[in-house]
Design an enzyme around this catalytic site. Structure first.
Site, mmCIF file in Angstrom:
data_model
loop_
_atom_site.group_PDB
_atom_site.id
_atom_site.type_symbol
_atom_site.label_atom_id
_atom_site.label_comp_id
_atom_site.label_asym_id
_atom_site.label_seq_id
_atom_site.Cartn_x
_atom_site.Cartn_y
_atom_site.Cartn_z
ATOM 1 N N HIS A 1 -11.151 25.520 23.140
ATOM 2 C CA HIS A 1 -12.173 27.093 23.421
ATOM 3 C C HIS A 1 -11.331 27.745 24.012
ATOM 4 C CE1 HIS A 1 -10.994 25.507 27.619
ATOM 5 N NE2 HIS A 1 -11.730 26.260 28.254
HETATM 6 N N1 UDP Z 1 -14.583 18.943 31.499
HETATM 7 C C1 UDP Z 1 -16.209 17.976 31.394
HETATM 8 N N2 UDP Z 1 -16.749 18.130 30.264
HETATM 9 C C2 UDP Z 1 -16.299 18.766 29.064
HETATM 10 C C3 UDP Z 1 -14.654 19.558 29.003
HETATM 11 C C4 UDP Z 1 -14.271 19.304 29.947
HETATM 12 O O1 UDP Z 1 -16.195 17.899 32.053
HETATM 13 O O2 UDP Z 1 -16.957 19.242 28.157
HETATM 14 C C5 UDP Z 1 -12.961 19.150 32.065
HETATM 15 C C6 UDP Z 1 -12.469 18.505 32.137
HETATM 16 O O3 UDP Z 1 -12.179 17.367 32.293
HETATM 17 C C7 UDP Z 1 -11.702 19.662 32.754
HETATM 18 C C8 UDP Z 1 -12.404 20.733 32.851
HETATM 19 O O4 UDP Z 1 -13.389 20.121 32.537
HETATM 20 O O5 UDP Z 1 -11.756 18.863 34.614
HETATM 21 C C9 UDP Z 1 -10.972 22.089 32.632
HETATM 22 O O6 UDP Z 1 -12.136 23.014 31.753
HETATM 23 P P1 UDP Z 1 -11.555 23.499 30.917
HETATM 24 O O7 UDP Z 1 -10.914 23.084 29.746
HETATM 25 O O8 UDP Z 1 -12.593 24.835 30.647
HETATM 26 O O9 UDP Z 1 -10.885 24.857 31.700
HETATM 27 P P2 UDP Z 1 -9.251 25.055 31.791
HETATM 28 O O10 UDP Z 1 -8.382 23.742 32.339
HETATM 29 O O11 UDP Z 1 -8.091 25.114 30.475
HETATM 30 O O12 UDP Z 1 -8.728 26.251 32.915
#
Ligand code: UDP
Length: 363
Positions: A209
């Site tokens: 994303h």
């Molecule tokens: N996550 C979720 N469902 C999904 C994709 C991600 O529950 O379909 C969870 C993942 O396990 C993690 C969090 O969302 O705990 C990460 O979010 P994201 O990737 O949006 O943010 P980043 O960590 O890159 O800031």
């Protein structure tokens, strides 16, 4: 004491859940601490917001600022305007922000300008990549916070280099891992498990994303084609983020191995990680969860603000080209998983440590 908690986006909800539990634990011990939960409305899609409140038993927010999407400036400004009004009406002793999204930075700025103390959970992490909006949010938030709660020794070092007084840095561990441990016995298989004939270790889980991977349609398609070819006998499960979906359009192209599914709730997603053969992602939080669960992770980025997931954990930084991903993935197929461990203090107790420090400093 009164704490205002800020949560705006999916990873925030996952991080705030155990902090609320830790506050409630302090209340049950007779400590006078209350909280007001603010949802800024940065993520408003049910799949990215309400589902997490329901599954993680997060209380209904006291207020939703409903800022929704916009450009970086529009969204940041909308959060600031709405949160300033909220904080003037409901003053508190401390505003606690988590992570690195626009809500984190915007609310920290508002609080500080109203002379309210700010606590930043997940302070000090740095990718060094100033093209990431999150990096700017981290730097700005850390430049005005009063309490710095960190997940790693590298975050401590970064903060010291920026001149943060060491007495304000508290190495407490990782609240995202608190949530993981609190929910591991509740994870559940998604409804498409049978449809796609999934079995433990017969699929790779994919999430993408970040603007650097998904904002240009043709390079995103090339990336997906490369991953599709690389899959061999593994299926690829791709919960597609709304941002990525918007680029690909409503009818995604057909791939041999890739199955597109909706963004998953927390309990289904953890089940998918835990039973996967490997994870390919550009998320920071997921590389922490794979580290704790011992699942090989390939991060499609050129930098990471979480170096311990590589030095201690199961993460490989592969850049944004499929050529390099294929090379590193083949090496992994040949040699197997590198020896991996769990970073210090990622033990499920970070939120309790945070509350102890906050409450003690107000007594
Ligand atoms: N996550 C979720 N469902 C999904 C994709 C991600 O529950 O379909 C969870 C993942 O396990 C993690 C969090 O969302 O705990 C990460 O979010 P994201 O990737 O949006 O943010 P980043 O960590 O890159 O800031």
């Amino acid at each position: 004491m009164k704490i205002t908690l800020i949560a705006g986006a999916r990873p925030n909800f996952i991080k705030i859940a155990p902090i609320i539990k830790a506050i409630e634990k302090k209340q049950s011990e007779g400590i006078h601490v209350s909280y007001r939960l603010i949802h800024t409305g940065q993520h408003y899609d049910k799949n990215l917001s309400d589902t997490f409140f329901e599954e993680l038993n997060i209380p209904h927010p006291h207020v939703n600022l409903e800022v929704k999407s916009g450009t970086q400036a529009e969204q940041t400004a909308a959060i600031m305007v709405a949160f300033e009004r909220e904080l003037l009406q409901n003053p508190c002793d401390l505003v606690l922000v988590v992570g690195d999204v626009n809500s984190t930075m915007a609310c920290a700025l508002v609080a500080k300008k109203l002379n309210t103390k700010v606590a930043h959970v997940e302070a000090g992490i740095r990718s060094g990549d100033m093209t990431m909006p999150e990096e700017i949010n981290r730097i700005v938030t850390d430049s005005i916070s009063d309490y710095f709660f960190t997940t790693s020794t590298s975050a401590n070092t970064n903060l010291l280099q920026y001149g943060t007084p060491s007495k304000n840095i508290h190495f407490v561990g990782n609240v995202m891992i608190d949530t993981l441990y609190q929910n591991l016995n509740r994870i559940s298989l998604p409804d498409f498990w049978e449809t796609y004939k999934l079995e433990p270790k017969n699929y790779v889980l994919l999430t993408l994303h970040r603007p650097s991977n998904v904002d240009e349609e043709q390079s995103l398609i090339a990336l997906l084609k490369g991953i599709d070819e690389m899959a061999g006998d593994k299926k690829i499960i791709f919960p597609i983020h709304p941002r990525t979906k918007a680029i690909l359009g409503e009818t995604p192209i057909q791939f041999k191995n890739i199955h597109f599914v909706a963004p998953q709730g927390y309990l289904n997603f953890m089940y998918l990680i835990k039973n996967s053969f490997a994870v390919i992602t550009d998320s920071g939080g997921i590389s922490e969860e794979t580290t704790v669960l011992g699942i090989p992770c390939f991060t499609m980025r050129t930098s990471t603000e979480r170096p311990e997931t590589i030095t201690v954990g199961t993460n490989h930084l592969v850049g944004t080209s499929t050529t390099n991903l294929q090379k590193i993935y083949s090496e992994f197929l040949e040699k197997g998983l590198k020896k991996a461990g769990i970073p210090e203090f990622w033990d499920g107790k970070a939120s309790e440590r945070i509350l102890e420090i906050i409450v003690t400093s107000y007594q």
